[in-house]
Design a protein around this motif. Structure first.
Motif, mmCIF file in Angstrom:
data_model
loop_
_atom_site.group_PDB
_atom_site.id
_atom_site.type_symbol
_atom_site.label_atom_id
_atom_site.label_comp_id
_atom_site.label_asym_id
_atom_site.label_seq_id
_atom_site.Cartn_x
_atom_site.Cartn_y
_atom_site.Cartn_z
ATOM 1 N N THR A 68 -33.463 -19.032 15.793
ATOM 2 C CA THR A 68 -34.163 -19.646 16.922
ATOM 3 C C THR A 68 -33.370 -20.850 17.394
ATOM 4 O OG1 THR A 68 -35.464 -21.000 15.426
ATOM 5 C CG2 THR A 68 -36.426 -18.900 16.122
ATOM 6 N N PRO A 69 -33.482 -21.193 18.670
ATOM 7 C CA PRO A 69 -32.722 -22.333 19.180
ATOM 8 C C PRO A 69 -33.172 -23.644 18.543
ATOM 9 C CG PRO A 69 -33.780 -21.083 20.966
ATOM 10 C CD PRO A 69 -34.272 -20.528 19.678
ATOM 11 N N ASP A 70 -32.212 -24.544 18.316
ATOM 12 C CA ASP A 70 -32.530 -25.856 17.765
ATOM 13 C C ASP A 70 -33.428 -26.641 18.705
ATOM 14 O OD1 ASP A 70 -31.129 -25.427 15.454
ATOM 15 O OD2 ASP A 70 -29.288 -26.348 16.190
ATOM 16 N N ALA A 71 -33.378 -26.328 20.014
ATOM 17 C CA ALA A 71 -34.191 -27.058 20.983
ATOM 18 C C ALA A 71 -35.677 -26.925 20.661
ATOM 19 C CB ALA A 71 -33.909 -26.561 22.392
ATOM 20 N N ALA A 72 -36.097 -25.757 20.185
ATOM 21 C CA ALA A 72 -37.509 -25.567 19.851
ATOM 22 C C ALA A 72 -37.909 -26.485 18.694
ATOM 23 C CB ALA A 72 -37.781 -24.113 19.491
ATOM 24 N N HIS A 73 -37.041 -26.609 17.704
ATOM 25 C CA HIS A 73 -37.325 -27.496 16.572
ATOM 26 C C HIS A 73 -37.316 -28.953 17.021
ATOM 27 C CE1 HIS A 73 -37.269 -24.173 13.798
ATOM 28 N NE2 HIS A 73 -36.095 -23.799 14.260
ATOM 29 N N ALA A 74 -36.382 -29.300 17.911
ATOM 30 C CA ALA A 74 -36.311 -30.671 18.419
ATOM 31 C C ALA A 74 -37.572 -31.005 19.203
ATOM 32 C CB ALA A 74 -35.073 -30.849 19.293
ATOM 33 N N LEU A 79 -42.683 -33.955 19.752
ATOM 34 C CA LEU A 79 -44.143 -33.958 19.915
ATOM 35 C C LEU A 79 -44.812 -34.703 18.763
ATOM 36 C CD1 LEU A 79 -44.794 -30.354 21.245
ATOM 37 C CD2 LEU A 79 -45.248 -32.494 22.452
ATOM 38 N N ARG A 80 -44.328 -34.475 17.556
ATOM 39 C CA ARG A 80 -44.878 -35.189 16.391
ATOM 40 C C ARG A 80 -44.662 -36.703 16.540
ATOM 41 N NH1 ARG A 80 -46.331 -31.686 12.381
ATOM 42 N NH2 ARG A 80 -45.429 -29.614 12.520
ATOM 43 N N GLU A 120 -41.828 -23.837 27.729
ATOM 44 C CA GLU A 120 -40.676 -24.492 27.108
ATOM 45 C C GLU A 120 -39.730 -25.085 28.150
ATOM 46 O OE1 GLU A 120 -37.100 -23.438 23.952
ATOM 47 O OE2 GLU A 120 -38.584 -21.922 24.472
ATOM 48 N N ASP A 121 -39.628 -24.440 29.307
ATOM 49 C CA ASP A 121 -38.721 -24.918 30.353
ATOM 50 C C ASP A 121 -39.466 -25.585 31.507
ATOM 51 O OD1 ASP A 121 -39.927 -22.634 31.330
ATOM 52 O OD2 ASP A 121 -38.112 -21.851 32.249
ATOM 53 N N ALA A 150 -37.316 -30.160 25.095
ATOM 54 C CA ALA A 150 -36.595 -31.071 24.205
ATOM 55 C C ALA A 150 -36.005 -32.248 24.971
ATOM 56 C CB ALA A 150 -35.509 -30.326 23.442
ATOM 57 N N GLU A 151 -35.410 -32.006 26.113
ATOM 58 C CA GLU A 151 -34.767 -33.076 26.874
ATOM 59 C C GLU A 151 -35.795 -34.037 27.481
ATOM 60 O OE1 GLU A 151 -31.899 -35.530 28.457
ATOM 61 O OE2 GLU A 151 -31.797 -34.046 26.849
ATOM 62 N N VAL A 152 -36.837 -33.505 28.087
ATOM 63 C CA VAL A 152 -37.843 -34.357 28.730
ATOM 64 C C VAL A 152 -38.594 -35.184 27.689
ATOM 65 C CG1 VAL A 152 -39.979 -34.343 30.079
ATOM 66 C CG2 VAL A 152 -38.081 -32.863 30.736
ATOM 67 N N LEU A 153 -38.978 -34.571 26.576
ATOM 68 C CA LEU A 153 -39.692 -35.307 25.534
ATOM 69 C C LEU A 153 -38.810 -36.396 24.929
ATOM 70 C CD1 LEU A 153 -41.547 -32.356 23.779
ATOM 71 C CD2 LEU A 153 -42.477 -33.984 25.440
ATOM 72 N N ARG A 154 -37.512 -36.104 24.749
ATOM 73 C CA ARG A 154 -36.595 -37.123 24.226
ATOM 74 C C ARG A 154 -36.524 -38.311 25.177
ATOM 75 N NH1 ARG A 154 -32.172 -39.114 25.471
ATOM 76 N NH2 ARG A 154 -31.642 -37.535 27.007
#
Length: 197
Positions: A68-74, A79-80, A120-121, A150-154
């Protein structure tokens, strides 16, 4: 083939599907084939595979050949982190009972931060003035980003808590502290009142 053309379709989501609609649904086509469609586009195309192809794909994922893409884990880690910073998350549903989005809100200092996850996108993050009338459909904002989770949450996590980048409004320049307080206006609502002196 079109998803609505699958004969005798009995679409179902996986028991571990995501809460923001970024999953697939499957339906048997006949004794040897299965159709797969995007849960966000139920009238769009469906891909039809034989059982052997699906079994081969499943085995490749389980054995680590496909990961699975690392982006999903990121995104999950971000979120946590938002939860640990005080974001409260809601899961509004559409008329049929399906989760329409995941919405996180945090009011702090003299701003309100809102994160809306539709897929996700398709994530929208905004920082609003404390007196915003409608946090889900704001007419103006102080900061806004949209795109991949991942990018927006970061970027939301990277925002300073006490101000919007480039702005010193509402801050004591000497200490960096924001002067003011939240005052309850009605059940479940509050308004930021900046200090006058």
């Amino acid at each position: 083939m079109a998803a609505d053309a699958v004969p005798g379709a009995r679409w179902r989501k996986g028991s571990r599907s995501g809460a923001v609609g970024n999953c697939v649904e499957v339906s048997p086509v006949d004794a040897t084939r299965t159709a797969i469609r995007d849960s966000k586009n139920t009238t769009g195309p469906a891909l039809v595979f034989t059982g052997a192809v699906i079994a081969s794909f499943t085995n490749a994922v389980k054995s680590g050949v496909i990961t699975t893409p690392d982006a999903a884990h990121a995104a999950e880690a971000y979120l946590r982190k938002l939860v640990s910073r005080g974001f409260e998350f809601l899961h509004p549903r559409d008329p049929s009972g399906e989760i329409a989005a995941v919405v996180g809100v945090r009011a702090h200092h003299n701003v309100i931060d809102v994160v809306r996850l539709h897929a996700e996108d398709e994530v929208i993050a905004t920082r609003l003035p404390a007196d915003a009338d409608d946090v889900l459909n704001p007419s103006s904002w102080l900061w806004r980003r949209e795109g991949w989770a991942a990018e927006v949450l970061r970027q939301m996590i990277d925002l300073p808590d006490d101000r919007t980048p480039g702005s010193l409004g509402g801050q004591d320049r000497a200490t960096g502290a924001v002067a003011g307080c939240w005052v309850p206006t009605s059940p479940g609502r509050a308004k930021w009142l900046p200090a006058s002196a």
